[in-house]
Write a protein that holds these residues in place. Structure first.
Motif, short mmCIF file in Angstrom:
data_model
loop_
_atom_site.label_atom_id
_atom_site.label_comp_id
_atom_site.label_asym_id
_atom_site.label_seq_id
_atom_site.Cartn_x
_atom_site.Cartn_y
_atom_site.Cartn_z
N LEU A 131 -2.30 9.51 -2.15
CA LEU A 131 -2.74 8.38 -2.96
C LEU A 131 -1.73 8.09 -4.07
O LEU A 131 -1.10 9.02 -4.58
CB LEU A 131 -4.11 8.68 -3.59
N PRO A 132 -1.57 6.83 -4.48
CA PRO A 132 -0.58 6.50 -5.51
C PRO A 132 -1.06 6.76 -6.93
O PRO A 132 -0.34 6.47 -7.88
CB PRO A 132 -0.33 5.01 -5.28
N TYR A 133 -2.24 7.29 -7.11
CA TYR A 133 -2.80 7.62 -8.42
C TYR A 133 -3.43 8.99 -8.33
O TYR A 133 -3.81 9.45 -7.23
CB TYR A 133 -3.87 6.58 -8.82
N ASP A 134 -3.55 9.68 -9.46
CA ASP A 134 -4.08 11.04 -9.42
C ASP A 134 -5.60 11.07 -9.40
O ASP A 134 -6.20 11.88 -8.70
CB ASP A 134 -3.54 11.86 -10.60
N ARG A 135 -6.23 10.23 -10.18
CA ARG A 135 -7.69 10.12 -10.22
C ARG A 135 -8.06 8.65 -10.36
O ARG A 135 -7.22 7.83 -10.74
CB ARG A 135 -8.29 10.91 -11.41
N CYS A 136 -9.31 8.32 -10.09
CA CYS A 136 -9.73 6.93 -10.22
C CYS A 136 -11.10 6.85 -10.88
O CYS A 136 -11.90 7.80 -10.83
CB CYS A 136 -9.75 6.23 -8.85
N GLN A 137 -11.34 5.71 -11.50
CA GLN A 137 -12.65 5.46 -12.10
C GLN A 137 -13.67 5.12 -11.03
O GLN A 137 -14.82 5.56 -11.08
CB GLN A 137 -12.54 4.30 -13.11
N ILE A 138 -13.23 4.34 -10.04
CA ILE A 138 -14.11 3.92 -8.94
C ILE A 138 -13.44 4.27 -7.62
O ILE A 138 -12.29 3.89 -7.37
CB ILE A 138 -14.39 2.40 -8.96
N GLY A 139 -14.14 5.01 -6.76
CA GLY A 139 -13.69 5.27 -5.40
C GLY A 139 -14.65 4.61 -4.44
O GLY A 139 -15.84 4.94 -4.42
N LEU A 140 -14.15 3.65 -3.65
CA LEU A 140 -15.02 2.85 -2.78
C LEU A 140 -14.62 3.08 -1.32
O LEU A 140 -13.45 2.90 -0.95
CB LEU A 140 -14.88 1.37 -3.14
N VAL A 141 -15.58 3.50 -0.49
CA VAL A 141 -15.34 3.65 0.95
C VAL A 141 -16.29 2.70 1.67
O VAL A 141 -17.51 2.82 1.57
CB VAL A 141 -15.57 5.09 1.42
N MET B 295 0.81 -1.22 0.00
CA MET B 295 0.00 0.00 0.00
C MET B 295 0.84 1.27 0.00
O MET B 295 0.30 2.36 -0.10
CB MET B 295 -0.95 -0.01 1.20
N GLY B 296 2.16 1.14 0.14
CA GLY B 296 3.02 2.31 0.06
C GLY B 296 3.01 2.92 -1.32
O GLY B 296 2.84 2.22 -2.33
N TRP B 297 3.22 4.22 -1.40
CA TRP B 297 3.11 4.96 -2.66
C TRP B 297 4.05 4.40 -3.72
O TRP B 297 3.63 4.13 -4.85
CB TRP B 297 3.42 6.44 -2.41
N GLU B 298 5.30 4.20 -3.35
CA GLU B 298 6.29 3.79 -4.35
C GLU B 298 6.01 2.39 -4.89
O GLU B 298 6.13 2.14 -6.09
CB GLU B 298 7.69 3.85 -3.72
#
Length: 728
Positions: free
Chosen positions: A567-577, A536-539
């Protein structure tokens, strides 16, 4: 370091948030400071402080601050504000003066008295950290009325920007990509940059792309071969010969016809190029200069006219500049070297750094300029008579934009030249008297075709309009309907996201997509585990976005990773909480109450693309309330279809997922689709083996709907979850 005996500002911790974070979408540097007794001394109580600060950094007058207008920050200083806020603006101004434009900044109390979190946008953390350090010292010096060398600090930061940040040509492409919502990842310490993610990525290296042929680049470096190919295809080029000695150079010149030019066959940036040579001595001297800059020497017929550089991108001319000759006018007193400093280098558009549109002229750096003076019977220390015009350099900066004047015939021939060589991006040099007229009719010719052309001349011409060459290159790499994106799913919760993440990745895998998964139990590509410990680390997670094989990626993120890395990505298609994380265990980050968490976790929903979907657990009211932050669609899920949030959303034709008895159901308005039974033998077995909850399955089913995965594939995926591909 300057420090008042009464006051101090202590750095407690500095964190580089490399991805979207609780402050902004962009990378930032967050520093925690302890201002000590300065907590009792706002800026309006410090005698002379504001005047000294603004005298050192007059650009602070332009900062709008929360007031929202020019001079807003000065107004805040005069009304009274604290060093955390002041450090934010001073560090931003120092970065700006050093050539690293950023703009975004925040300063907030961290909780304990006198401790603040100060955040500034960064393009390189080392530069921003140094800006914070200089900013702290400058503020303390201004408070104590002590000397501070602002010029030295800015010079140091400028050197760091030049050596650590991507160059201005690369930056213009990256910024154009950002405007088109195309993500980027810097792949090395230089100018190699990835645009887009995974299988949808493209790569640039300044003005070269992953479409730039190595063969074409090699051809362009061989000036004689380039000319031969161009002439074969009907492109006008000057007659020329490769020569092996000064004597051969003179013989070739006589054969071709005087005047001639002499140049290296594989040189660049006009180094070693001598023009309009008419005598044996000039040509033999020019031979030595050319040989010093390349492996072979070329003698060419001199073409009458002005030098031009036309930029070809994707088969069309997108910018054109005209060259300038450098002259000085004698005053009867000053030497030529002195006149160069007074009349040429004094131009504010000239400088040593790359972002100046015109170069500084130094005779020591330009042997061809020395030769040009010798041809006029002059030396560097000669004193021209009053009014005498002296030509210093025939070849110089391509500094004058003439894009709108280019004749269609010229543009067509230049684009053909780039195609003949095989370059997708090319800087084509031609000599012509009038760029607004056809080339052949006036005896013009194309003299060079260059790979990896400089872009700065088109971004910052000395005269004329700047051209959007960065956008042209991005449009060349991506179709208008492409953003270089793959399907990205981001999950966040209170320790309950690993199961749904693995199941979602499995469903994407069954859909036929090469799927990456970064979660608490490792890094996966398809069914291969690349790393056993947490990914889960960014790198580590970024490895999936760099991999050219990846067509979809699933990322599990914790609140701690969000707060310490982004977050390791700038935008996402699906964001799930799935659930709202707790503050427990985050006290070291000045997070003390659960009430703070929704303000952090909203980041997961903030980054959902406008055409994306937020998937939210309606059973958690704090999670459900995040729907207001989503730019795209929202799907709610809950175990009970009577959940009031589900009912309200469904009544408004929103999509919901729930369990009716043991049956998982998709619903939108009155339309319902039965997916699978939670009580089925295979489903129960999967739940037990993989320790999945009913909520896990509902969350995964909701994400699958958002990902347009068919109900039949979902049923098959739930039954086969955890099996190896060879079992199918």
């Amino acid at each position: 370091m300057y420090r008042s005996p009464e006051f101090s500002i202590q750095f407690l911790r500095t964190t580089y948030l490399r991805g979207p974070n609780i402050w902004t979408y962009r990378p930032v540097l967050e520093t925690w400071i302890d201002i000590g007794t300065l907590e009792d001394c706002p800026s309006n109580t410090l005698p002379g402080f504001v005047a000294r600060l603004t005298a050192w950094l007059p650009g602070l007058q332009e900062h709008r601050c929360s007031v929202g207008e020019v001079g807003g920050f000065i107004q805040r200083l005069e009304e009274g504000t604290w060093p955390g806020h002041i450090l934010e603006h001073v560090a931003l101004e120092l970065q700006s003066r050093a050539g690293m434009q950023t703009g975004f900044g925040k300063a907030r109390e961290a909780g304990p008295r006198g401790i603040y979190k100060v955040v500034i946008r960064t393009r390189h953390p080392e530069v921003s950290q140094k800006a914070f350090s200089y900013g702290r010292d400058l503020i303390l010096a201004a408070i104590a009325d002590r000397h501070f060398d602002v010029g030295s600090a800015i010079a140091d930061l400028t050197q760091m920007v030049d050596s650590l940040c991507i160059g201005p040509s690369t930056a213009c492409i990256v910024d154009a990509a950002a405007e088109l919502d195309i993500p980027h990842i810097r792949l090395n310490d230089g100018n190699l940059v990835q645009l887009g993610h995974g299988a949808s990525q493209r790569r640039i290296w300044t003005a070269e792309t992953d479409q730039t042929s190595a063969i074409a680049e090699s051809i362009s470096k061989d000036k004689d071969l380039t000319k031969t190919l161009l002439a074969t295809c009907g492109v006008p080029v000057p007659q020329g010969q490769i020569v092996k000695s000064p004597a051969q150079a003179w013989e070739a010149a006589l054969d071709i016809g005087l005047p001639v030019c002499v140049k290296p066959t594989d040189g660049n940036h006009a180094r070693g190029v001598s023009l309009e040579l008419t005598s044996q001595a000039e040509i033999e001297s020019a031979y030595a200069l050319a040989l010093a800059e390349g492996s072979e020497v070329l003698v060419e017929r001199h073409i009458l006219g002005d030098e031009h550089r036309l930029l070809v991108v994707g088969g069309r001319v997108v910018a054109a500049n005209k060259g300038e000759q450098a002259h000085v006018i004698g005053d009867g007193v000053s030497t030529i070297e002195q006149l160069i400093e007074l009349q040429i280098n004094s131009d504010p558009r000239r400088g040593e750094e790359e972002d100046f549109p015109l170069d500084t002229v130094r005779l020591d750096d330009h042997p061809t300029a020395v030769l040009e003076l010798q041809r006029q019977g002059l030396l560097h220390n000669s004193v021209p008579s009053l009014g005498q015009q002296v030509l210093v350099m025939r070849t110089g900066n391509m500094a004058m934009d003439v894009t709108d004047l280019v004749h269609p015939d010229v543009a067509e021939l230049v684009a053909l030249a780039a195609r003949v060589v095989g370059l997708d991006i090319a800087g084509v040099d031609l000599v012509v008297k009038d760029i607004s007229k056809p080339l052949k009719a006036q005896g013009g010719a194309i003299v060079e075709v260059n790979a990896g052309p400089g872009l700065l001349m088109h971004l910052k011409p000395a005269s004329g309009k700047a051209r959007p060459v960065g956008e042209a290159i991005v449009r060349h790499l991506f179709n208008s309907d492409e953003a270089g994106r793959i399907q990205v799913v981001g999950l966040m919760g209170n320790g309950d996201t690993t199961g749904p993440a693995k199941l979602i990745a499995w469903l994407l895998h069954l859909k036929g997509l090469e799927t990456g998964l970064a979660c608490a139990c490792g890094l996966f590509l398809g069914n291969r585990r690349l790393q056993k410990n947490s990914a889960m680390g960014w790198e580590t997670a970024q490895r999936l976005l760099i991999n050219r094989a990846v067509q979809a990626a699933v990322f599990e993120t914790t609140a701690r990773h969000l707060l310490t890395e982004g977050l390791p990505y700038d935008r996402c298609q699906i964001g799930l909480v799935t659930s709202m994380p707790k503050a427990e265990g985050l006290q070291d980050l000045f997070v003390h109450t659960d009430a703070q968490m929704p303000g952090f976790v909203r980041t997961q929903i903030d980054v959902v693309l406008p055409n994306g979907v937020a998937v939210l657990n309606a059973q958690d009211e704090q999670v459900a309330a995040l729907a207001s932050y989503c730019d795209g669609e929202v799907i709610f899920y809950a175990q009970n279809e009577a959940n009031p949030i589900l009912r309200s959303h469904r009544a408004n034709e929103g999509k919901v997922v729930f369990a009716r008895g043991n049956q998982v159901i998709w619903a939108q308005g009155k339309q319902e689709t039965e997916l699978f039974s939670l009580a089925a033998t295979t489903t129960s077995k999967i739940i037990k083996i993989h320790q999945l909850s009913r909520n896990d399955l509902l969350a995964a089913a909701s994400a699958a709907w958002a990902l347009d995965i068919s109900k039949d594939l979902i049923r098959a995926g739930v039954k086969s979850f955890g099996q190896s591909p060879t079992a199918h």
